[in-house]
Enzyme design. Structure first.
Site, PDB file in Angstrom:
ATOM      1  CG  HIS A  72     -11.778  -0.148  -0.319  1.00 53.40           C
ATOM      2  ND1 HIS A  72     -10.965   0.509  -1.208  1.00 53.40           N
ATOM      3  CD2 HIS A  72     -11.117  -0.097   0.874  1.00 53.40           C
ATOM      4  CE1 HIS A  72      -9.880   0.940  -0.589  1.00 53.40           C
ATOM      5  NE2 HIS A  72      -9.935   0.582   0.677  1.00 53.40           N
TER       6      HIS A  72
ATOM      7  N   GLY B 166     -14.345 -10.256   0.646  1.00 52.21           N
ATOM      8  CA  GLY B 166     -14.994 -11.389   1.297  1.00 52.21           C
ATOM      9  C   GLY B 166     -14.325 -12.728   1.063  1.00 52.21           C
ATOM     10  CB  ILE B 167     -11.415 -13.890  -0.972  1.00 50.79           C
ATOM     11  CG1 ILE B 167     -11.944 -13.365  -2.312  1.00 50.79           C
ATOM     12  CG2 ILE B 167     -10.639 -15.215  -1.133  1.00 50.79           C
ATOM     13  CD1 ILE B 167     -12.871 -14.305  -3.053  1.00 50.79           C
TER      14      ILE B 167
ATOM     15  CG  ASP C 234     -10.828  -6.879  -3.238  1.00 53.12           C
ATOM     16  OD1 ASP C 234     -11.978  -6.399  -3.271  1.00 53.12           O
ATOM     17  OD2 ASP C 234      -9.816  -6.178  -3.074  1.00 53.12           O
TER      18      ASP C 234
ATOM     19  CE1 TYR D 179      -6.568   4.201  -1.526  1.00 51.02           C
ATOM     20  CE2 TYR D 179      -5.081   3.958   0.331  1.00 51.02           C
ATOM     21  CZ  TYR D 179      -6.253   3.616  -0.322  1.00 51.02           C
ATOM     22  OH  TYR D 179      -7.101   2.698   0.230  1.00 51.02           O
TER      23      TYR D 179
ATOM     24  CE  LYS E 152      -7.972  -3.199  -3.616  1.00 50.06           C
ATOM     25  NZ  LYS E 152      -8.557  -2.191  -2.729  1.00 50.06           N
TER      26      LYS E 152
ATOM     27  NE  ARG F 177     -11.086  -1.109   5.403  1.00 51.11           N
ATOM     28  CZ  ARG F 177     -10.767  -1.272   6.682  1.00 51.11           C
ATOM     29  NH1 ARG F 177     -11.442  -2.146   7.406  1.00 51.11           N
ATOM     30  NH2 ARG F 177      -9.820  -0.578   7.251  1.00 51.11           N
TER      31      ARG F 177
ATOM     32  N   GLY G  84      -7.611 -10.125   1.284  1.00 50.94           N
ATOM     33  CA  GLY G  84      -7.582  -8.924   2.112  1.00 50.94           C
ATOM     34  C   GLY G  84      -7.382  -9.220   3.583  1.00 50.94           C
TER      35      GLY G  84
ATOM     36  CB  SER H 271      -0.892  -0.006   1.245  1.00 45.05           C
ATOM     37  OG  SER H 271      -1.560   1.230   1.384  1.00 45.05           O
TER      38      SER H 271
ATOM     39  CD  GLN I  15      -3.191   1.422  -2.663  1.00 43.68           C
ATOM     40  OE1 GLN I  15      -2.566   1.347  -1.617  1.00 43.68           O
ATOM     41  NE2 GLN I  15      -3.989   2.443  -2.944  1.00 43.68           N
TER      42      GLN I  15
ATOM     43  CB  THR J 107      -6.962   2.322  -4.800  1.00 42.29           C
ATOM     44  OG1 THR J 107      -6.139   1.185  -4.555  1.00 42.29           O
ATOM     45  CG2 THR J 107      -8.279   2.163  -4.064  1.00 42.29           C
TER      46      THR J 107
HETATM   47  C1  LIG Z   1      -7.349  -2.922   7.244  1.00 41.97           C
HETATM   48  C2  LIG Z   1      -7.519  -2.674   5.776  1.00 41.97           C
HETATM   49  C3  LIG Z   1      -6.691  -1.773   5.147  1.00 41.97           C
HETATM   50  C4  LIG Z   1      -6.826  -1.533   3.771  1.00 41.97           C
HETATM   51  N1  LIG Z   1      -5.957  -0.691   3.157  1.00 41.97           N
HETATM   52  C5  LIG Z   1      -6.041  -0.508   1.809  1.00 41.97           C
HETATM   53  C6  LIG Z   1      -5.102   0.311   1.140  1.00 41.97           C
HETATM   54  O1  LIG Z   1      -4.191   0.858   1.734  1.00 41.97           O
HETATM   55  N2  LIG Z   1      -5.243   0.456  -0.205  1.00 41.97           N
HETATM   56  C7  LIG Z   1      -6.252  -0.160  -0.921  1.00 41.97           C
HETATM   57  O2  LIG Z   1      -6.346   0.005  -2.134  1.00 41.97           O
HETATM   58  N3  LIG Z   1      -7.149  -0.961  -0.295  1.00 41.97           N
HETATM   59  C8  LIG Z   1      -7.057  -1.157   1.042  1.00 41.97           C
HETATM   60  N4  LIG Z   1      -7.940  -1.995   1.670  1.00 41.97           N
HETATM   61  C9  LIG Z   1      -8.925  -2.747   0.865  1.00 41.97           C
HETATM   62  C10 LIG Z   1      -8.340  -4.098   0.434  1.00 41.97           C
HETATM   63  O3  LIG Z   1      -7.326  -3.943  -0.526  1.00 41.97           O
HETATM   64  C11 LIG Z   1      -9.404  -5.034  -0.163  1.00 41.97           C
HETATM   65  O4  LIG Z   1     -10.087  -4.380  -1.197  1.00 41.97           O
HETATM   66  C12 LIG Z   1     -10.403  -5.511   0.899  1.00 41.97           C
HETATM   67  O5  LIG Z   1      -9.739  -5.815   2.094  1.00 41.97           O
HETATM   68  C13 LIG Z   1     -11.153  -6.729   0.402  1.00 41.97           C
HETATM   69  O6  LIG Z   1     -12.108  -7.145   1.332  1.00 41.97           O
HETATM   70  P1  LIG Z   1     -11.872  -8.384   2.345  1.00 41.97           P
HETATM   71  O7  LIG Z   1     -10.771  -7.983   3.249  1.00 41.97           O
HETATM   72  O8  LIG Z   1     -13.169  -8.501   3.070  1.00 41.97           O
HETATM   73  O9  LIG Z   1     -11.559  -9.580   1.520  1.00 41.97           O
HETATM   74  C14 LIG Z   1      -7.833  -2.208   3.037  1.00 41.97           C
HETATM   75  C15 LIG Z   1      -8.679  -3.108   3.692  1.00 41.97           C
HETATM   76  C16 LIG Z   1      -8.527  -3.354   5.051  1.00 41.97           C
HETATM   77  C17 LIG Z   1      -9.432  -4.352   5.710  1.00 41.97           C
END
Ligand SMILES: Cc1cc2nc3c(=O)[nH]c(=O)nc-3n(C[C@H](O)[C@H](O)[C@H](O)COP(=O)(O)O)c2cc1C
Length: 374
Positions: free
Chosen positions: A265, A298-299, A296, A140, A241, A268, A319, A118, A138, A166
């Protein structure tokens, strides 16, 4: 140990399937960190729907196809990998274990899968790449455009083999668990790609300090022109993404994306956003084979990877289970999660009559009643 209670390090041997790891990690992590990892936005509707949607996908197995010798290896972004899985970008791995992204890199390398680092990594990208294995970076997109392209060059120079933009975070979704906890980074954990301390470290503001930092640091108004410029200026294979609409996928593919991650995401960002499982077939139809399609949100095991493949994906991002594995003793915990994932995928492929991930893409699926009706 940054952010964790050292007296409670779970034994990775207690993890018997990938799904086990969430509860074990919960014993090791302080409540506010466990909330940060597990939480979704607002009422967490999409977070729950992601699982329900996966559970509603039933696969039609094929038989008598000599599927005794099952292989899980495939290619992602033009490179070999041991499973159709990459580690998703996840901010601040040092929140869950002091070795942070270094331990994740070692586990991903040992498992033979790519690791997406990240922009909000707690370890600099150069140190992560030095651990070996395939690393994707990744992005931002910082508000300062020059800083954006400097970060991209930095990832290229470090030796990353993929760049992931992203696109579903103009700002952070309202994650009420973090707001209620006034969540901020604990001492010893910081954003390694930012000079000095950031707003993410300032506790007690009545808000999520991480949301405050994201709003300050990143560009909220990206456009397709920005994606086109990034494509022109970045030599690495490019992944976009956070796409759910097939039209957006088609446009990204048309601009030269090498892969798309169909994602909400992990529930989130927009609460109420459709679970990506429901859009992956339409996205595949829109882009055909012009780019790879990853899924991605929920996997939680090998069966979910099979479901994603059967729906038309080339692979998935892992994730939260990554951070939960890391919380169970660092690299050893994540090693265990990734080994179990490979074993579960091998089982699922074989039981579905498939010898390879590619064959799984030919399987039919039925969308059944959700949880409880099986
Ligand atoms: C704690 C946490 C931090 C995350 N940080 C980033 C990030 O820095 N950049 C990003 O593109 N996605 C981030 N994500 C999203 C994940 O890349 C991914 O899309 C997501 O976790 C998928 O869902 P899952 O964890 O339920 O499988 C984050 C997710 C979580 C849970």
């Amino acid at each position: 140990m940054a952010g964790t209670s050292p007296e409670l390090v779970p034994d990775p041997a207690e993890i018997r399937c990938v799904r086990d790891v969430e509860a074990l990690a919960g014993q090791a992590l302080p409540a506010s960190v466990a909330d940060f990892v597990a939480g979704g936005s607002d009422a967490e509707t999409s977070l729950a729907a992601n699982r329900a949607a996966l559970d509603s996908v039933f696969v039609e197995p094929r038989v008598l196809r000599a599927a005794g010798d099952v292989r899980t290896d495939t290619r992602l972004l033009g490179r070999d990998c041991a499973q159709p899985v990459a580690i998703a970008p996840l901010a601040y791995h040092r929140l869950v274990h002091p070795d942070g992204e270094l331990a994740t890199a070692r586990a991903a390398r040992a498992a033979g899968i790519p690791f997406t680092v990240s922009t909000l990594s707690s370890v600099p990208i150069e140190d992560v790449v030095a651990e070996g294995g395939d690393v994707w970076f990744q992005l931002y997109w910082p508000r300062d455009r020059a800083a954006t392209f400097e970060l991209v060059r930095r990832a290229e120079r470090a030796g990353c083999v993929g760049l992931v933009l992203t696109v579903d975070v103009p700002w952070m979704g309202r994650r009420l668990r973090d707001v209620r906890n006034e969540f901020a980074l604990p001492a010893g954990v910081g954003a390694a790609h930012f000079a000095g301390a950031t707003a993410a470290e300032v506790a007690g503001s009545g808000a999520s300090a991480l949301a405050t930092h994201t709003a300050q640091a990143f560009e909220p108004a990206l456009t397709w022109d920005d994606l086109a410029e990034l494509r022109r200026r970045c030599e690495l294979p490019l992944v976009v993404k956070g796409i759910l609409a097939p039209e957006d996928a088609e446009r990204a593919a048309g601009l030269g994306a090498d892969a798309i991650v169909v994602s909400n995401h992990g529930g989130r960002q927009l609460d109420g956003a459709v679970p990506p499982v429901h859009r992956v077939a339409a996205v595949r139809a829109a882009v055909a084979e012009r780019c790879q399609v990853l899924l991605d949100s929920g996997i939680r095991g090998g069966l979910d990877v099979l479901r994603a493949l059967a729906l038309g994906a080339d692979g998935v991002l892992l994730g939260r289970p990554t951070l939960w594995g890391l919380a169970c003793g660092g690299q050893a915990g994540l090693d265990r999660v990734l080994a179990l994932l490979a074993q579960e995928l091998r089982d699922a492929l074989g039981l579905a009559g498939c010898r390879t991930p590619g064959e799984a893409r030919q399987l039919r699926t039925v969308l059944g009643a959700e949880r409880g009706d099986r």
